[in-house]
Write a protein that holds these residues in place. Sequence first.
Motif, PDB file in Angstrom:
ATOM      1  N   CYS A   1      14.610   0.443  -1.815  1.00 31.41           N
ATOM      2  CA  CYS A   1      14.004  -0.832  -1.083  1.00 31.41           C
ATOM      3  C   CYS A   1      13.235  -1.635  -2.487  1.00 31.41           C
ATOM      4  O   CYS A   1      13.067  -2.616  -2.472  1.00 31.41           O
ATOM      5  CB  CYS A   1      13.302  -0.251  -0.029  1.00 31.41           C
ATOM      6  N   ASP A   2      12.378  -0.800  -2.986  1.00 34.87           N
ATOM      7  CA  ASP A   2      11.648  -1.251  -3.906  1.00 34.87           C
ATOM      8  C   ASP A   2      11.468  -0.492  -5.336  1.00 34.87           C
ATOM      9  O   ASP A   2      10.689   0.342  -5.231  1.00 34.87           O
ATOM     10  CB  ASP A   2      10.018  -1.587  -3.501  1.00 34.87           C
ATOM     11  N   PRO A   3      12.138  -0.790  -6.251  1.00 39.38           N
ATOM     12  CA  PRO A   3      12.174   0.095  -7.474  1.00 39.38           C
ATOM     13  C   PRO A   3      10.840   0.316  -8.116  1.00 39.38           C
ATOM     14  O   PRO A   3      10.745   1.252  -8.994  1.00 39.38           O
ATOM     15  CB  PRO A   3      13.231  -0.478  -8.172  1.00 39.38           C
ATOM     16  N   THR A   4       9.990  -0.472  -7.846  1.00 38.06           N
ATOM     17  CA  THR A   4       8.627  -0.312  -8.706  1.00 38.06           C
ATOM     18  C   THR A   4       7.937   0.732  -8.226  1.00 38.06           C
ATOM     19  O   THR A   4       7.073   1.180  -8.862  1.00 38.06           O
ATOM     20  CB  THR A   4       7.780  -1.739  -8.582  1.00 38.06           C
ATOM     21  N   LEU A   5       8.180   1.309  -7.147  1.00 32.68           N
ATOM     22  CA  LEU A   5       7.762   2.720  -6.640  1.00 32.68           C
ATOM     23  C   LEU A   5       7.661   3.694  -7.629  1.00 32.68           C
ATOM     24  O   LEU A   5       6.827   4.651  -7.433  1.00 32.68           O
ATOM     25  CB  LEU A   5       8.208   2.848  -5.136  1.00 32.68           C
TER      26      LEU A   5
ATOM     27  N   GLU B   1       0.720  -1.275  -0.095  1.00 33.90           N
ATOM     28  CA  GLU B   1       0.081   0.143   0.084  1.00 33.90           C
ATOM     29  C   GLU B   1       0.917   1.241  -0.134  1.00 33.90           C
ATOM     30  O   GLU B   1       1.909   1.281   0.666  1.00 33.90           O
ATOM     31  CB  GLU B   1      -0.736   0.084   1.115  1.00 33.90           C
ATOM     32  N   VAL B   2       0.416   2.128  -0.761  1.00 35.48           N
ATOM     33  CA  VAL B   2       1.319   3.358  -0.903  1.00 35.48           C
ATOM     34  C   VAL B   2       0.071   4.639  -0.851  1.00 35.48           C
ATOM     35  O   VAL B   2      -0.926   4.481  -1.711  1.00 35.48           O
ATOM     36  CB  VAL B   2       2.191   3.780  -2.111  1.00 35.48           C
ATOM     37  N   TYR B   3       0.473   5.351  -0.066  1.00 33.26           N
ATOM     38  CA  TYR B   3      -0.597   6.700   0.065  1.00 33.26           C
ATOM     39  C   TYR B   3       0.295   7.881  -0.106  1.00 33.26           C
ATOM     40  O   TYR B   3       1.460   8.191   0.432  1.00 33.26           O
ATOM     41  CB  TYR B   3      -1.017   6.637   1.649  1.00 33.26           C
ATOM     42  N   HIS B   4      -0.259   8.741  -0.986  1.00 37.13           N
ATOM     43  CA  HIS B   4       0.264   9.961  -1.100  1.00 37.13           C
ATOM     44  C   HIS B   4      -1.047  11.000  -0.552  1.00 37.13           C
ATOM     45  O   HIS B   4      -1.833  11.220  -0.972  1.00 37.13           O
ATOM     46  CB  HIS B   4       0.411  10.474  -2.751  1.00 37.13           C
ATOM     47  N   ASP B   5      -0.367  11.361   0.685  1.00 36.12           N
ATOM     48  CA  ASP B   5      -1.464  11.921   1.743  1.00 36.12           C
ATOM     49  C   ASP B   5      -1.845  13.306   1.144  1.00 36.12           C
ATOM     50  O   ASP B   5      -0.979  13.964   0.382  1.00 36.12           O
ATOM     51  CB  ASP B   5      -0.834  12.241   2.951  1.00 36.12           C
ATOM     52  N   HIS B   6      -3.085  13.833   1.454  1.00 38.36           N
ATOM     53  CA  HIS B   6      -3.553  15.227   1.338  1.00 38.36           C
ATOM     54  C   HIS B   6      -2.395  16.048   1.367  1.00 38.36           C
ATOM     55  O   HIS B   6      -2.517  17.269   0.728  1.00 38.36           O
ATOM     56  CB  HIS B   6      -4.731  15.094   1.802  1.00 38.36           C
ATOM     57  N   ASP B   7      -1.612  16.128   2.462  1.00 34.37           N
ATOM     58  CA  ASP B   7      -0.720  17.161   2.799  1.00 34.37           C
ATOM     59  C   ASP B   7       0.467  17.030   1.959  1.00 34.37           C
ATOM     60  O   ASP B   7       1.691  17.581   2.423  1.00 34.37           O
ATOM     61  CB  ASP B   7      -0.474  17.273   4.136  1.00 34.37           C
ATOM     62  N   GLY B   8       0.669  15.972   1.156  1.00 29.32           N
ATOM     63  CA  GLY B   8       2.014  15.572  -0.050  1.00 29.32           C
ATOM     64  C   GLY B   8       2.878  14.580   0.776  1.00 29.32           C
ATOM     65  O   GLY B   8       4.141  14.292   0.181  1.00 29.32           O
ATOM     66  N   ASP B   9       2.851  14.157   2.188  1.00 27.70           N
ATOM     67  CA  ASP B   9       3.623  13.231   2.748  1.00 27.70           C
ATOM     68  C   ASP B   9       3.240  11.703   1.968  1.00 27.70           C
ATOM     69  O   ASP B   9       2.255  11.606   1.246  1.00 27.70           O
ATOM     70  CB  ASP B   9       3.202  12.733   4.103  1.00 27.70           C
ATOM     71  N   TRP B  10       4.352  10.891   1.895  1.00 30.91           N
ATOM     72  CA  TRP B  10       4.275   9.802   1.265  1.00 30.91           C
ATOM     73  C   TRP B  10       4.362   8.427   2.413  1.00 30.91           C
ATOM     74  O   TRP B  10       4.880   8.606   3.342  1.00 30.91           O
ATOM     75  CB  TRP B  10       5.380   9.312   0.413  1.00 30.91           C
ATOM     76  N   GLN B  11       3.582   7.442   2.341  1.00 36.36           N
ATOM     77  CA  GLN B  11       3.352   6.298   3.225  1.00 36.36           C
ATOM     78  C   GLN B  11       3.609   4.984   2.424  1.00 36.36           C
ATOM     79  O   GLN B  11       2.944   5.016   1.423  1.00 36.36           O
ATOM     80  CB  GLN B  11       2.325   6.111   4.163  1.00 36.36           C
ATOM     81  N   PHE B  12       4.534   4.302   2.628  1.00 37.42           N
ATOM     82  CA  PHE B  12       4.720   2.991   2.088  1.00 37.42           C
ATOM     83  C   PHE B  12       4.447   1.759   3.052  1.00 37.42           C
ATOM     84  O   PHE B  12       5.535   1.535   3.928  1.00 37.42           O
ATOM     85  CB  PHE B  12       6.250   2.874   1.619  1.00 37.42           C
TER      86      PHE B  12
END
Length: 109
Positions: A70-74, A37-48
């Motif tokens: 860690c994961d080039p597919t990102l 799961e990858v989140y590009h948060d509403h405030d611009g932060d990234w979560q992996f």
Amino acid sequence: MSHSNAFEESAWPFDAAINAASFTTKYVLDGSLPILEVYHDHDGDWQFMCGTTNASADAKVVCLGCMIDCDPTLVQLADLPEGWLAHRESPAQPWARESYEDSDAANEA
């Protein structure tokens, strides 16, 4: 402390800086679980995230470049808009994208 990443900085596809802080779990960092799961948060932060925990005790802050190492597919998600998430069933599966509601905004309503 400065460190290097495995890719050429001139080819960096993200709007955020290579050394921008991002969030993940200790399980992703130790390699025991993949990023699902990858989140590009509403405030611009990234979560992996690994999809198994969101406990603060399991959270880690790392540079965005290290997550790509860690994961080039990102790199496929560099154009993911703010307020969107991407998910997959396994690292062998393609990323699916969808928007999500800002939980902070929902709590203010």
